[in-house]
Design an enzyme around this catalytic site. Structure first.
Site, mmCIF file in Angstrom:
data_model
loop_
_atom_site.group_PDB
_atom_site.id
_atom_site.type_symbol
_atom_site.label_atom_id
_atom_site.label_comp_id
_atom_site.label_asym_id
_atom_site.label_seq_id
_atom_site.Cartn_x
_atom_site.Cartn_y
_atom_site.Cartn_z
ATOM 1 N N HIS A 38 0.876 -1.186 0.000
ATOM 2 C CA HIS A 38 0.000 0.000 0.000
ATOM 3 C C HIS A 38 0.910 1.232 0.000
ATOM 4 C CE1 HIS A 38 -3.759 2.201 1.607
ATOM 5 N NE2 HIS A 38 -2.840 3.128 1.347
ATOM 6 N N HIS A 96 1.630 5.316 -1.652
ATOM 7 C CA HIS A 96 1.242 6.505 -2.430
ATOM 8 C C HIS A 96 2.495 7.080 -3.085
ATOM 9 C CE1 HIS A 96 -2.830 6.685 -0.693
ATOM 10 N NE2 HIS A 96 -2.239 6.182 0.376
ATOM 11 N N ARG A 146 2.123 9.444 -5.739
ATOM 12 C CA ARG A 146 1.750 10.765 -6.293
ATOM 13 C C ARG A 146 2.147 10.864 -7.764
ATOM 14 N NH1 ARG A 146 -1.218 10.847 -1.831
ATOM 15 N NH2 ARG A 146 -0.235 11.726 -0.008
ATOM 16 N N ASN A 195 -5.196 7.273 -5.850
ATOM 17 C CA ASN A 195 -5.866 8.529 -5.462
ATOM 18 C C ASN A 195 -5.057 9.753 -5.877
ATOM 19 O OD1 ASN A 195 -3.936 7.958 -3.423
ATOM 20 N ND2 ASN A 195 -5.042 9.199 -1.927
ATOM 21 N N LYS A 224 -9.019 -0.245 -5.674
ATOM 22 C CA LYS A 224 -9.033 0.375 -4.357
ATOM 23 C C LYS A 224 -10.328 1.158 -4.151
ATOM 24 C CE LYS A 224 -7.740 2.059 -0.425
ATOM 25 N NZ LYS A 224 -6.603 2.887 -0.076
ATOM 26 N N HIS A 253 -10.405 1.160 1.980
ATOM 27 C CA HIS A 253 -10.140 2.109 3.065
ATOM 28 C C HIS A 253 -11.357 2.044 3.986
ATOM 29 C CE1 HIS A 253 -8.326 5.955 4.708
ATOM 30 N NE2 HIS A 253 -9.466 5.818 5.376
ATOM 31 N N HIS A 277 -4.515 -0.816 5.862
ATOM 32 C CA HIS A 277 -3.963 -0.076 7.017
ATOM 33 C C HIS A 277 -4.841 -0.197 8.267
ATOM 34 C CE1 HIS A 277 -6.754 2.813 5.393
ATOM 35 N NE2 HIS A 277 -5.941 3.251 4.459
ATOM 36 N N ASP A 337 1.499 2.495 3.521
ATOM 37 C CA ASP A 337 0.652 3.687 3.414
ATOM 38 C C ASP A 337 1.498 4.948 3.509
ATOM 39 O OD1 ASP A 337 -1.595 5.205 3.001
ATOM 40 O OD2 ASP A 337 -2.340 5.053 5.057
ATOM 41 N N HIS A 363 3.370 14.316 1.689
ATOM 42 C CA HIS A 363 2.808 15.648 1.455
ATOM 43 C C HIS A 363 3.963 16.619 1.656
ATOM 44 C CE1 HIS A 363 -1.493 14.498 1.518
ATOM 45 N NE2 HIS A 363 -1.143 13.634 2.453
ATOM 46 N N ALA A 402 -3.402 14.743 5.895
ATOM 47 C CA ALA A 402 -3.235 13.428 6.527
ATOM 48 C C ALA A 402 -2.256 12.585 5.726
ATOM 49 C CB ALA A 402 -4.583 12.715 6.609
HETATM 50 C C1 NCD Z 1 -3.364 9.095 2.270
HETATM 51 C C2 NCD Z 1 -2.922 10.130 1.260
HETATM 52 O O1 NCD Z 1 -2.362 11.149 1.661
HETATM 53 O O2 NCD Z 1 -3.092 9.909 0.068
HETATM 54 N N1 NCD Z 1 -3.360 9.668 3.587
HETATM 55 C C3 NCD Z 1 -3.305 9.008 4.765
HETATM 56 O O3 NCD Z 1 -3.409 9.656 5.800
HETATM 57 N N2 NCD Z 1 -3.107 7.709 4.827
HETATM 58 C C4 NCD Z 1 -4.674 8.549 1.864
HETATM 59 C C5 NCD Z 1 -5.091 7.327 2.637
HETATM 60 O O4 NCD Z 1 -4.553 6.231 2.421
HETATM 61 O O5 NCD Z 1 -5.989 7.451 3.485
HETATM 62 ZN ZN ZN Z 2 -3.206 5.074 1.762
#
Ligand code: NCD
Ligand code: ZN
Length: 335
Positions: free
Chosen positions: A13, A15, A17, A41, A95, A134, A168, A240, A244, A256
């Site tokens: 899992h 991200h 970007r 996402n 997802k 999720h 998660h 996860d 950011h 988040a």
């Molecule tokens: C994730 C994100 O920033 O894309 N943020 C997070 O807090 N885990 C999205 C997600 O998996 O909820």
């Molecule tokens: Zn995530």
């Protein structure tokens, strides 16, 4: 010097970007992982064959010198069967986000109407496409995951051939579900094996420990450790890791997401060693995922050594968990 070798680590899992952020973070995962389930996402979610293929190409272009398999995912909508057949070979999972529950999830599912979802979920069962979820309601933040358990039960019992991955997980309620339904599996992050709510807001507010789902109570942490440390065959590591930029985290309205990708294996060695469970780490970071998803990653051997390693203050624009703090394990070699 004590060392520990992991073969073909997988992050189930992740991200990555897009754009400059992708170029900055993808090489960090590609360095120590053989592959990762890549979350869909993006600002405009990955929801067509073209989106999947073009995003995969951008990921591969960001990691030119490493072998790394991006296992692509599609953003869940109530797709028809013909569409799913046309994308099945290009994706590893789909997802599902409840609408608006987390970053870039506005186009997600707004009501869990089994009738409306059944064409998609039946087709996914037939095509053997796992559903990653999720699992949070829009209730009180500490109860959101536990409240979602009835939806997992509904999905698991209505579609018994569908592999459903509770992403998660953060609660003892989710841990209990693993042995209740044959077709429920879970990913667990490294930060949820370390943090409770106290580490987010118990003292000064710690934006780099803030994520969805939020870290819960000590008894939840214990429940997660109880299945991760013994590498319960239905749990897999999924970081996860959610980068950011620093100004979006250290601001009024903190985004988040906890960024862990480049230090996840080091932290996992530290945790598993602390609980005398290092022998189970291989199953948690790779073998279980290979069996659950039926994937065969290319060979990669990562050797970690026990020595002091100070976590960098930042990786380009992103601040990792525990920035500037010393931990006990470091990566020695990657072959
Ligand atoms: C994730 C994100 O920033 O894309 N943020 C997070 O807090 N885990 C999205 C997600 O998996 O909820
Ligand atoms: Zn995530």
């Amino acid at each position: 010097m004590q060392t520990h070798t992991l073969l073909m680590p997988l992050d189930m899992h992740l991200h990555l970007r897009d754009g400059v952020m992708l170029e900055n973070v993808a090489p960090l995962s590609a360095y120590s992982f053989s592959g990762a389930i890549v979350m869909p996402n993006l600002v405009s979610p990955v929801s067509s064959l073209k989106d999947i293929q073009e995003y995969k190409q951008r990921i591969m272009a960001s990691v030119p010198n490493d072998y790394f398999e991006p296992y692509m995912t599609l953003f869940y909508k109530n797709y028809d069967k013909a569409f799913l057949e046309s994308v099945a070979d290009d994706i590893t999972a789909i997802k599902l986000y409840p609408a608006g529950i987390t970053t870039n999830s506005e186009g997600g599912v707004s009501s869990f109407n089994i009738k409306e979802m059944s064409e998609t979920l039946e087709a996914m069962s037939e095509l053997e496409i796992p559903l990653c979820v999720h699992g949070e309601t829009d209730g009180f933040v500490m109860d959101r995951e536990a409240e979602f358990m009835s939806i997992y039960e509904l999905l698991a019992s209505s579609f018994p051939k569908l592999k459903i991955i509770m992403e998660h997980i953060t609660t003892k309620e989710a841990v209990e579900m693993l042995d209740k339904y044959e077709n429920l599996y879970a990913t667990i992050t490294v930060h949820h094996l370390l943090l409770t709510l106290d580490d987010v807001v118990g003292g000064m507010m710690m934006p780099h420990n803030f994520c969805k789902p939020i870290a819960k109570r000590p008894e939840d942490l214990d429940a997660l450790l109880s299945v991760a440390l013994k590498a319960h065959p239905k749990v897999m590591f999924g970081s996860d890791s959610a980068p950011h930029p620093q100004n979006k985290k250290e601001s009024c309205g903190c985004a988040a997401g906890v960024f862990t990708a480049p230090i996840a294996l080091q932290l996992l060695c530290e945790i598993f060693e602390q609980y005398e469970s290092l022998d189970n780490l291989q199953a948690f970071v790779s073998d279980n995922a290979q069996s659950i998803y039926g994937i065969c990653p290319e060979f990669k051997e990562v050797t970690l050594e026990k020595r002091t390693f100070v976590i960098p203050q930042n990786y380009s624009s992103v601040v990792p968990i525990y920035a500037g703090q010393a931990i006990n394990w470091a990566i020695q070699t990657v072959d």
